[in-house]
Motif scaffolding. Sequence first.
Motif, PDB file in Angstrom:
ATOM      1  N   TRP A   1      47.947  42.532  15.697  1.00 44.21           N
ATOM      2  CA  TRP A   1      49.055  42.295  16.616  1.00 44.21           C
ATOM      3  C   TRP A   1      48.646  42.890  17.953  1.00 44.21           C
ATOM      4  N   GLY A   2      48.551  42.051  18.973  1.00 47.47           N
ATOM      5  CA  GLY A   2      48.145  42.581  20.267  1.00 47.47           C
ATOM      6  C   GLY A   2      48.112  41.510  21.331  1.00 47.47           C
ATOM      7  N   ALA A   3      47.614  41.894  22.477  1.00 46.85           N
ATOM      8  CA  ALA A   3      47.495  40.992  23.619  1.00 46.85           C
ATOM      9  C   ALA A   3      46.138  40.279  23.514  1.00 46.85           C
ATOM     10  N   ALA A   4      46.166  39.008  23.171  1.00 48.32           N
ATOM     11  CA  ALA A   4      44.940  38.250  22.900  1.00 48.32           C
ATOM     12  C   ALA A   4      43.968  38.278  24.074  1.00 48.32           C
ATOM     13  N   ASP A   5      44.443  38.010  25.283  1.00 49.36           N
ATOM     14  CA  ASP A   5      43.558  37.979  26.445  1.00 49.36           C
ATOM     15  C   ASP A   5      42.948  39.346  26.722  1.00 49.36           C
ATOM     16  N   LYS A   6      43.754  40.388  26.587  1.00 45.35           N
ATOM     17  CA  LYS A   6      43.256  41.746  26.845  1.00 45.35           C
ATOM     18  C   LYS A   6      42.236  42.155  25.788  1.00 45.35           C
ATOM     19  N   LEU A   7      42.496  41.811  24.536  1.00 45.44           N
ATOM     20  CA  LEU A   7      41.565  42.131  23.459  1.00 45.44           C
ATOM     21  C   LEU A   7      40.229  41.435  23.700  1.00 45.44           C
ATOM     22  N   LYS A   8      40.286  40.163  24.057  1.00 49.98           N
ATOM     23  CA  LYS A   8      39.056  39.417  24.337  1.00 49.98           C
ATOM     24  C   LYS A   8      38.326  40.020  25.530  1.00 49.98           C
ATOM     25  N   GLN A   9      39.058  40.419  26.537  1.00 49.42           N
ATOM     26  CA  GLN A   9      38.476  41.012  27.733  1.00 49.42           C
ATOM     27  C   GLN A   9      37.759  42.324  27.408  1.00 49.42           C
ATOM     28  N   VAL A  10      38.391  43.161  26.602  1.00 48.93           N
ATOM     29  CA  VAL A  10      37.782  44.432  26.210  1.00 48.93           C
ATOM     30  C   VAL A  10      36.529  44.184  25.376  1.00 48.93           C
ATOM     31  N   LEU A  11      36.637  43.310  24.380  1.00 48.98           N
ATOM     32  CA  LEU A  11      35.465  42.999  23.547  1.00 48.98           C
ATOM     33  C   LEU A  11      34.335  42.399  24.370  1.00 48.98           C
ATOM     34  N   ASP A  12      34.678  41.515  25.303  1.00 53.87           N
ATOM     35  CA  ASP A  12      33.658  40.899  26.142  1.00 53.87           C
ATOM     36  C   ASP A  12      32.934  41.962  26.969  1.00 53.87           C
ATOM     37  N   GLY A  13      33.669  42.910  27.509  1.00 51.78           N
ATOM     38  CA  GLY A  13      33.054  43.981  28.282  1.00 51.78           C
ATOM     39  C   GLY A  13      32.133  44.848  27.448  1.00 51.78           C
ATOM     40  N   LEU A  14      32.579  45.190  26.242  1.00 48.32           N
ATOM     41  CA  LEU A  14      31.766  46.025  25.358  1.00 48.32           C
ATOM     42  C   LEU A  14      30.505  45.295  24.895  1.00 48.32           C
ATOM     43  N   VAL A  15      30.663  44.023  24.527  1.00 47.77           N
ATOM     44  CA  VAL A  15      29.501  43.230  24.097  1.00 47.77           C
ATOM     45  C   VAL A  15      28.562  42.998  25.275  1.00 47.77           C
ATOM     46  N   ASP A  16      29.109  42.739  26.459  1.00 42.49           N
ATOM     47  CA  ASP A  16      28.280  42.546  27.645  1.00 42.49           C
ATOM     48  C   ASP A  16      27.434  43.789  27.920  1.00 42.49           C
ATOM     49  N   ASN A  17      28.035  44.971  27.833  1.00 41.90           N
ATOM     50  CA  ASN A  17      27.266  46.212  28.012  1.00 41.90           C
ATOM     51  C   ASN A  17      26.183  46.333  26.950  1.00 41.90           C
ATOM     52  N   ALA A  18      26.536  46.022  25.724  1.00 44.14           N
ATOM     53  CA  ALA A  18      25.558  46.118  24.637  1.00 44.14           C
ATOM     54  C   ALA A  18      24.384  45.177  24.878  1.00 44.14           C
ATOM     55  N   VAL A  19      24.669  43.950  25.333  1.00 43.76           N
ATOM     56  CA  VAL A  19      23.599  42.982  25.606  1.00 43.76           C
ATOM     57  C   VAL A  19      22.718  43.481  26.749  1.00 43.76           C
ATOM     58  N   LYS A  20      23.324  44.054  27.786  1.00 49.45           N
ATOM     59  CA  LYS A  20      22.556  44.555  28.933  1.00 49.45           C
ATOM     60  C   LYS A  20      21.558  45.632  28.528  1.00 49.45           C
ATOM     61  N   PHE A  21      21.942  46.471  27.576  1.00 47.14           N
ATOM     62  CA  PHE A  21      21.132  47.646  27.267  1.00 47.14           C
ATOM     63  C   PHE A  21      20.461  47.593  25.895  1.00 47.14           C
TER      64      PHE A  21
END
Length: 164
Positions: A79-99
């Motif tokens: 139960w949560g804010a779908a767009d915000k959850l996707k945004q947070v996950l995208d940021g975390l995965v993006d950082n992981a891919v960068k490094f």
Amino acid sequence: AWSDRAKECVNAIQGRAWHVTSLVQNMVEMSASMNFKLNATKVVVDLHATVADVFSGHENKLGGKLQLLNLVEPDFSVWGAADKLKQVLDGLVDNAVKFTEEGSISVSATMHPEYVLVEVKDTGCGIPTEQQHQVWEPYTQLDMTATRRAPGLGIGLALAKELI
């Protein structure tokens, strides 16, 4: 009919367009969250499908040596804010891919009585213990040199902290 390569290119462009839009939204929301104006509509979110969607936006950056592992059980809902959850996950995965140059990036989820624990793990270079607190500060990057290899504004993790 589109060739497989053309479809890959279109998917890559769509993923990057979503990412750029996300960066702009991050900047606006960082400002709004600091003024306590951040609102989100909560709904039932299929976490497995959300992770799969986030991963699809990063597949074009993997270079063949990096594997994305969606370890969230199918139909795992929160139960949560779908767009915000996707945004947070995208940021975390993006950082992981960068490094993370090779190995894997995985996302898993565990249900607890009062919360859901979502973990993003990678086999990247890691962050020295004494610097880990710094990555959550707005406009902060550990490598502030002109020759740094990873682009960004340094607000993704700070915004993730605010959104969660």
